[in-house]
Design a protein around this motif. Sequence first.
Motif, PDB file in Angstrom:
ATOM      1  N   LYS A  30      -6.012  -4.615   8.449  1.00 52.87           N
ATOM      2  CA  LYS A  30      -7.171  -4.266   7.392  1.00 52.87           C
ATOM      3  C   LYS A  30      -8.537  -3.396   7.867  1.00 52.87           C
ATOM      4  CE  LYS A  30      -9.805  -6.602   3.663  1.00 52.87           C
ATOM      5  NZ  LYS A  30     -10.179  -7.551   2.949  1.00 52.87           N
ATOM      6  N   THR A  31      -8.863  -3.844   8.950  1.00 46.85           N
ATOM      7  CA  THR A  31     -10.037  -2.979   9.521  1.00 46.85           C
ATOM      8  C   THR A  31      -9.757  -1.711  10.285  1.00 46.85           C
ATOM      9  OG1 THR A  31     -10.145  -4.321  11.619  1.00 46.85           O
ATOM     10  CG2 THR A  31     -11.242  -5.164   9.924  1.00 46.85           C
ATOM     11  N   LYS A  32      -8.521  -1.813  11.066  1.00 46.87           N
ATOM     12  CA  LYS A  32      -8.236  -0.621  11.756  1.00 46.87           C
ATOM     13  C   LYS A  32      -7.072   0.442  11.196  1.00 46.87           C
ATOM     14  CE  LYS A  32     -10.544  -1.986  15.674  1.00 46.87           C
ATOM     15  NZ  LYS A  32     -11.575  -1.280  16.120  1.00 46.87           N
ATOM     16  N   CYS A  33      -6.439  -0.258  10.276  1.00 36.48           N
ATOM     17  CA  CYS A  33      -5.300   0.499   9.833  1.00 36.48           C
ATOM     18  C   CYS A  33      -5.020   1.048   8.404  1.00 36.48           C
ATOM     19  CB  CYS A  33      -3.651  -0.173  10.231  1.00 36.48           C
ATOM     20  SG  CYS A  33      -3.825  -0.769  11.995  1.00 36.48           S
ATOM     21  N   ALA A  34      -5.422   0.107   7.620  1.00 34.10           N
ATOM     22  CA  ALA A  34      -5.527   0.146   6.263  1.00 34.10           C
ATOM     23  C   ALA A  34      -6.034   1.401   5.584  1.00 34.10           C
ATOM     24  CB  ALA A  34      -5.856  -1.062   5.418  1.00 34.10           C
ATOM     25  N   GLN A  35      -6.995   2.085   6.273  1.00 29.48           N
ATOM     26  CA  GLN A  35      -7.713   3.381   5.686  1.00 29.48           C
ATOM     27  C   GLN A  35      -6.544   4.452   5.638  1.00 29.48           C
ATOM     28  OE1 GLN A  35     -10.985   4.569   7.909  1.00 29.48           O
ATOM     29  NE2 GLN A  35     -11.045   6.508   6.973  1.00 29.48           N
ATOM     30  N   CYS A  36      -5.474   4.320   6.278  1.00 29.41           N
ATOM     31  CA  CYS A  36      -4.336   5.440   6.339  1.00 29.41           C
ATOM     32  C   CYS A  36      -3.195   4.781   6.132  1.00 29.41           C
ATOM     33  CB  CYS A  36      -4.535   6.107   7.615  1.00 29.41           C
ATOM     34  SG  CYS A  36      -5.830   7.042   8.008  1.00 29.41           S
ATOM     35  N   HIS A  37      -2.894   3.482   6.220  1.00 28.55           N
ATOM     36  CA  HIS A  37      -1.650   3.218   6.084  1.00 28.55           C
ATOM     37  C   HIS A  37      -1.388   1.842   5.238  1.00 28.55           C
ATOM     38  CE1 HIS A  37       0.281   4.944   9.708  1.00 28.55           C
ATOM     39  NE2 HIS A  37      -0.693   4.753  10.220  1.00 28.55           N
TER      40      HIS A  37
ATOM     41  N   GLU B 292       3.053  -2.639   2.619  1.00 24.77           N
ATOM     42  CA  GLU B 292       3.648  -3.340   1.431  1.00 24.77           C
ATOM     43  C   GLU B 292       4.967  -2.704   0.958  1.00 24.77           C
ATOM     44  OE1 GLU B 292       2.334  -6.456   0.508  1.00 24.77           O
ATOM     45  OE2 GLU B 292       0.753  -6.004   2.071  1.00 24.77           O
ATOM     46  N   GLN B 293       5.675  -3.614   0.697  1.00 22.73           N
ATOM     47  CA  GLN B 293       7.017  -3.123   0.331  1.00 22.73           C
ATOM     48  C   GLN B 293       7.022  -2.186  -1.001  1.00 22.73           C
ATOM     49  OE1 GLN B 293      10.107  -6.080  -0.647  1.00 22.73           O
ATOM     50  NE2 GLN B 293      11.788  -4.721  -0.306  1.00 22.73           N
ATOM     51  N   GLY B 294       7.424  -0.883  -0.774  1.00 19.49           N
ATOM     52  CA  GLY B 294       7.386   0.110  -1.923  1.00 19.49           C
ATOM     53  C   GLY B 294       5.970   0.587  -2.193  1.00 19.49           C
ATOM     54  N   GLY B 295       5.044   0.369  -0.967  1.00 15.27           N
ATOM     55  CA  GLY B 295       3.556   0.768  -1.293  1.00 15.27           C
ATOM     56  C   GLY B 295       3.600   2.314  -1.001  1.00 15.27           C
ATOM     57  N   LYS B 296       2.626   3.108  -1.550  1.00 20.31           N
ATOM     58  CA  LYS B 296       2.611   4.410  -1.142  1.00 20.31           C
ATOM     59  C   LYS B 296       2.204   4.924   0.084  1.00 20.31           C
ATOM     60  CE  LYS B 296       1.253   5.501  -6.057  1.00 20.31           C
ATOM     61  NZ  LYS B 296       0.410   6.061  -6.932  1.00 20.31           N
ATOM     62  N   ASN B 297       2.465   6.144   0.328  1.00 18.53           N
ATOM     63  CA  ASN B 297       2.206   6.618   1.656  1.00 18.53           C
ATOM     64  C   ASN B 297       0.792   7.024   1.486  1.00 18.53           C
ATOM     65  OD1 ASN B 297       4.618   6.191   2.937  1.00 18.53           O
ATOM     66  ND2 ASN B 297       5.248   8.651   2.030  1.00 18.53           N
ATOM     67  N   GLY B 298      -0.081   7.119   2.680  1.00 18.98           N
ATOM     68  CA  GLY B 298      -1.406   7.674   2.398  1.00 18.98           C
ATOM     69  C   GLY B 298      -1.549   8.798   3.529  1.00 18.98           C
TER      70      GLY B 298
ATOM     71  N   GLY C 137      -1.442   8.131   6.332  1.00 20.04           N
ATOM     72  CA  GLY C 137      -0.149   7.962   7.319  1.00 20.04           C
ATOM     73  C   GLY C 137       1.011   7.202   6.446  1.00 20.04           C
ATOM     74  N   PRO C 138       2.201   7.231   6.997  1.00 19.18           N
ATOM     75  CA  PRO C 138       3.179   6.705   6.260  1.00 19.18           C
ATOM     76  C   PRO C 138       3.085   4.969   6.017  1.00 19.18           C
ATOM     77  CG  PRO C 138       3.905   7.077   8.588  1.00 19.18           C
ATOM     78  CD  PRO C 138       2.387   7.454   8.467  1.00 19.18           C
ATOM     79  N   ASN C 139       3.753   4.587   4.933  1.00 21.87           N
ATOM     80  CA  ASN C 139       4.053   3.297   4.817  1.00 21.87           C
ATOM     81  C   ASN C 139       4.916   2.465   5.919  1.00 21.87           C
ATOM     82  OD1 ASN C 139       5.521   0.674   3.943  1.00 21.87           O
ATOM     83  ND2 ASN C 139       4.560   1.222   2.033  1.00 21.87           N
ATOM     84  N   LEU C 140       4.011   1.402   6.123  1.00 24.43           N
ATOM     85  CA  LEU C 140       4.559   0.785   7.574  1.00 24.43           C
ATOM     86  C   LEU C 140       5.537  -0.506   7.282  1.00 24.43           C
ATOM     87  CD1 LEU C 140       1.371   1.096   9.806  1.00 24.43           C
ATOM     88  CD2 LEU C 140       3.530   2.507   9.752  1.00 24.43           C
TER      89      LEU C 140
END
Length: 123
Positions: free
Chosen positions: A32-39, A42-48, A50-53
């Motif tokens: 949440k603090t280091k990755c969620a800004q770009c990634h 969640e299953q079926g989640g949109k790319n930001g 960075g790609p969905n992980l």
Amino acid sequence: QEPRTTSATMGIPEPDVQVAPGDVEKGAKIFKTKCAQCHNAEQGGKNGQGPNLWGIIGRNSGSVAGFAYSAANKNSGILWSEKHLEVYLQDPKKYMPGTKMVFAGLKKKEDRADLISFLKSKG
């Protein structure tokens, strides 16, 4: 189109490293603090940026539909594993020269272990 070179075809070999067991809940906080800004993880989640992980463990690098990867990522030959992530997350640009990922890395082994545990829980 240029033919692929041997090194691009062979790709980055899986590192011979130990991956410490981690804590999924702590890993969720790190995500949440280091990755969620770009990634998204969640299953079926949109790319930001960075790609969905979701499902990254066991997935080929550069393979999420609809994401514009760098040539370095697409041609790395990586099948994402805990060992690849352990080293990649220390310093992405050093591990995969030419990656578009703008992230300095996680220096603490415990943080990497927790984040990898979280990512394993996602898919």
